[in-house]
Motif scaffolding. Structure first.
Motif, PDB file in Angstrom:
ATOM      1  N   ALA A  67       7.425  -2.370  -2.289  1.00 59.14           N
ATOM      2  CA  ALA A  67       7.849  -3.330  -3.245  1.00 59.14           C
ATOM      3  C   ALA A  67       8.267  -3.331  -4.004  1.00 59.14           C
ATOM      4  N   GLY A  68       9.600  -4.664  -5.051  1.00 52.54           N
ATOM      5  CA  GLY A  68       9.648  -5.125  -5.989  1.00 52.54           C
ATOM      6  C   GLY A  68       8.761  -4.736  -7.096  1.00 52.54           C
ATOM      7  N   ALA A  69       9.495  -5.384  -8.661  1.00 47.67           N
ATOM      8  CA  ALA A  69       8.203  -5.199 -10.202  1.00 47.67           C
ATOM      9  C   ALA A  69       7.415  -6.424  -9.515  1.00 47.67           C
ATOM     10  N   GLN A  70       6.139  -5.881  -9.597  1.00 40.43           N
ATOM     11  CA  GLN A  70       5.072  -7.093  -9.581  1.00 40.43           C
ATOM     12  C   GLN A  70       3.957  -6.952 -11.213  1.00 40.43           C
ATOM     13  N   PRO A  71       3.911  -8.080 -11.061  1.00 44.38           N
ATOM     14  CA  PRO A  71       2.798  -8.788 -12.644  1.00 44.38           C
ATOM     15  C   PRO A  71       1.523  -8.077 -12.220  1.00 44.38           C
ATOM     16  N   GLY A  72       1.135  -6.983 -13.283  1.00 39.43           N
ATOM     17  CA  GLY A  72      -0.460  -6.782 -12.876  1.00 39.43           C
ATOM     18  C   GLY A  72      -0.329  -5.402 -12.259  1.00 39.43           C
ATOM     19  N   VAL A  73      -1.552  -5.240 -11.413  1.00 41.12           N
ATOM     20  CA  VAL A  73      -1.623  -4.639 -10.362  1.00 41.12           C
ATOM     21  C   VAL A  73      -1.553  -4.634  -9.153  1.00 41.12           C
ATOM     22  N   ASP A  74      -0.771  -4.186  -8.380  1.00 41.97           N
ATOM     23  CA  ASP A  74      -0.065  -3.949  -6.784  1.00 41.97           C
ATOM     24  C   ASP A  74      -0.989  -3.624  -6.229  1.00 41.97           C
ATOM     25  N   ILE A  75      -1.107  -2.430  -6.381  1.00 43.77           N
ATOM     26  CA  ILE A  75      -1.530  -1.213  -5.708  1.00 43.77           C
ATOM     27  C   ILE A  75      -3.327  -0.792  -6.234  1.00 43.77           C
ATOM     28  N   SER A  76      -4.004  -1.558  -5.638  1.00 39.95           N
ATOM     29  CA  SER A  76      -5.381  -1.401  -5.909  1.00 39.95           C
ATOM     30  C   SER A  76      -5.981  -0.319  -5.812  1.00 39.95           C
ATOM     31  N   ALA A  77      -5.628   0.639  -4.826  1.00 48.20           N
ATOM     32  CA  ALA A  77      -6.767   1.894  -4.296  1.00 48.20           C
ATOM     33  C   ALA A  77      -5.348   2.791  -3.364  1.00 48.20           C
ATOM     34  N   LEU A  78      -5.629   3.498  -3.620  1.00 51.38           N
ATOM     35  CA  LEU A  78      -4.333   5.124  -2.178  1.00 51.38           C
ATOM     36  C   LEU A  78      -5.719   5.629  -2.016  1.00 51.38           C
ATOM     37  N   LYS A  79      -5.524   6.266  -0.846  1.00 58.41           N
ATOM     38  CA  LYS A  79      -6.242   7.295  -0.032  1.00 58.41           C
ATOM     39  C   LYS A  79      -5.679   8.311   0.449  1.00 58.41           C
ATOM     40  N   VAL A  80      -5.851   9.392   0.273  1.00 53.75           N
ATOM     41  CA  VAL A  80      -5.061  10.462   1.942  1.00 53.75           C
ATOM     42  C   VAL A  80      -6.437  10.573   3.243  1.00 53.75           C
ATOM     43  N   VAL A  81      -5.375  11.040   3.671  1.00 56.19           N
ATOM     44  CA  VAL A  81      -6.159  10.763   5.374  1.00 56.19           C
ATOM     45  C   VAL A  81      -4.917  11.928   5.640  1.00 56.19           C
ATOM     46  N   THR A  82      -6.458  12.337   6.901  1.00 59.98           N
ATOM     47  CA  THR A  82      -5.434  13.786   7.698  1.00 59.98           C
ATOM     48  C   THR A  82      -6.011  13.200   8.695  1.00 59.98           C
ATOM     49  N   VAL A  83      -4.504  12.880  10.093  1.00 67.39           N
ATOM     50  CA  VAL A  83      -5.516  12.436  11.180  1.00 67.39           C
ATOM     51  C   VAL A  83      -4.599  14.189  11.843  1.00 67.39           C
ATOM     52  N   GLY A  84      -5.654  14.796  13.090  1.00 67.03           N
ATOM     53  CA  GLY A  84      -5.096  16.188  13.005  1.00 67.03           C
ATOM     54  C   GLY A  84      -4.153  16.817  12.204  1.00 67.03           C
ATOM     55  N   SER A  85      -3.141  17.249  12.420  1.00 61.65           N
ATOM     56  CA  SER A  85      -2.100  17.733  11.746  1.00 61.65           C
ATOM     57  C   SER A  85      -1.477  17.307  10.698  1.00 61.65           C
ATOM     58  N   GLU A  86      -1.337  16.236  10.788  1.00 61.29           N
ATOM     59  CA  GLU A  86      -0.792  15.084   9.426  1.00 61.29           C
ATOM     60  C   GLU A  86      -1.407  14.539   8.673  1.00 61.29           C
ATOM     61  N   THR A  87      -0.410  14.833   7.339  1.00 57.72           N
ATOM     62  CA  THR A  87      -1.486  14.036   6.346  1.00 57.72           C
ATOM     63  C   THR A  87      -0.368  12.657   6.171  1.00 57.72           C
ATOM     64  N   TRP A  88      -1.474  11.787   5.273  1.00 52.42           N
ATOM     65  CA  TRP A  88      -1.468   9.992   5.287  1.00 52.42           C
ATOM     66  C   TRP A  88      -1.566   9.350   4.086  1.00 52.42           C
ATOM     67  N   VAL A  89      -0.432   8.895   3.315  1.00 53.08           N
ATOM     68  CA  VAL A  89      -1.513   7.973   2.133  1.00 53.08           C
ATOM     69  C   VAL A  89      -1.657   6.934   2.755  1.00 53.08           C
ATOM     70  N   ALA A  90      -3.076   6.084   2.402  1.00 50.89           N
ATOM     71  CA  ALA A  90      -2.763   5.213   2.389  1.00 50.89           C
ATOM     72  C   ALA A  90      -3.353   4.397   1.936  1.00 50.89           C
ATOM     73  N   SER A  91      -2.183   3.248   0.973  1.00 49.94           N
ATOM     74  CA  SER A  91      -2.425   1.951  -0.275  1.00 49.94           C
ATOM     75  C   SER A  91      -2.672   0.325   0.301  1.00 49.94           C
ATOM     76  N   LEU A  92      -3.230   0.021  -0.730  1.00 51.44           N
ATOM     77  CA  LEU A  92      -3.629  -1.473  -0.365  1.00 51.44           C
ATOM     78  C   LEU A  92      -3.011  -2.400  -1.102  1.00 51.44           C
ATOM     79  N   SER A  93      -2.363  -3.285  -1.168  1.00 54.09           N
ATOM     80  CA  SER A  93      -1.330  -3.335  -1.981  1.00 54.09           C
ATOM     81  C   SER A  93      -2.517  -5.477  -2.201  1.00 54.09           C
ATOM     82  N   LEU A  94      -2.818  -5.438  -3.822  1.00 55.23           N
ATOM     83  CA  LEU A  94      -3.033  -6.893  -4.137  1.00 55.23           C
ATOM     84  C   LEU A  94      -2.141  -8.010  -3.722  1.00 55.23           C
ATOM     85  N   GLY A  95      -0.552  -7.860  -4.313  1.00 51.43           N
ATOM     86  CA  GLY A  95       0.265  -8.667  -3.926  1.00 51.43           C
ATOM     87  C   GLY A  95       0.997  -9.074  -2.324  1.00 51.43           C
ATOM     88  N   ALA A  96       0.399  -8.101  -1.310  1.00 52.66           N
ATOM     89  CA  ALA A  96       1.142  -8.451  -0.548  1.00 52.66           C
ATOM     90  C   ALA A  96       0.134  -8.256   0.653  1.00 52.66           C
TER      91      ALA A  96
END
Length: 181
Positions: A67-96
């Protein structure tokens, strides 16, 4: 940070090629024997990606702008997760008020995000923490939101499909009001 003999804190250490600024969320992934570092900093809704060398140096990869510029913290957490052979990065957004999911490519770069949250009917406000649980061969993301005092359990299927398995809002019986990491 280095500590001086009088107990004061000295200047911080900046690793060669690493992200400058206030980092508000970070996570690591191993893909094909290579370590990748993902981080978000205050003031923006972007996940920065780096390939890490054995000596600790970092090479910047293409960032994933969410997303565009955000005041303060937008992404509050990141977590890598694996499902089968796929790797994903999950993120939480305070702004959205959403959980975003980006697939990690074989070169460590992040694919376009899928998301689930308020716009899709999931009542999250200020999502603050995320964890993964694997049970009976299924992978779940558990997201805690401090603003809505809620815990959401989201099933993650191969291909990145997300399905809300449960969503609980705090009551006098549960006692997790304002939940956060």
């Amino acid at each position: 940070l280095a500590t001086a003999t009088d107990g004061t804190l000295g200047a911080g250490l900046q690793l060669p090629g690493s992200l400058a600024g206030t980092v508000c969320a970070q996570s690591f992934a191993q893909v094909g024997g290579v370590t990748y570092f993902y981080a978000a900093r205050a003031g923006e809704a972007t996940i920065h990606s780096y390939r890490m060398a054995a000596d600790g140096s970092m090479t910047a990869l293409a960032p994933r702008v969410l997303a565009g510029a955000q005041p303060g913290v937008d992404i509050s957490a990141l977590k890598v997760v694996t499902v089968g052979s796929e790797t994903w990065v999950a993120s939480l957004s305070l702004g959205a008020d959403v959980l975003r999911l980006c697939q990690v490519g074989t070169d460590g770069t992040l694919g376009p995000p899928a998301m689930i949250g308020v716009p899709q009917g999931l009542g999250l406000a200020n999502p603050a923490a995320i964890e993964t649980v694997t049970m009976d061969g299924l992978t779940y993301l558990v997201a805690a939101a401090s603003g809505s005092s809620s815990v959401s359990v989201i099933e993650l299927a191969p291909g990145g499909a997300m399905r809300v398995a449960d969503h609980v809002v705090d009551t006098l019986d549960t006692r997790f009001q304002g939940v956060q990491a």
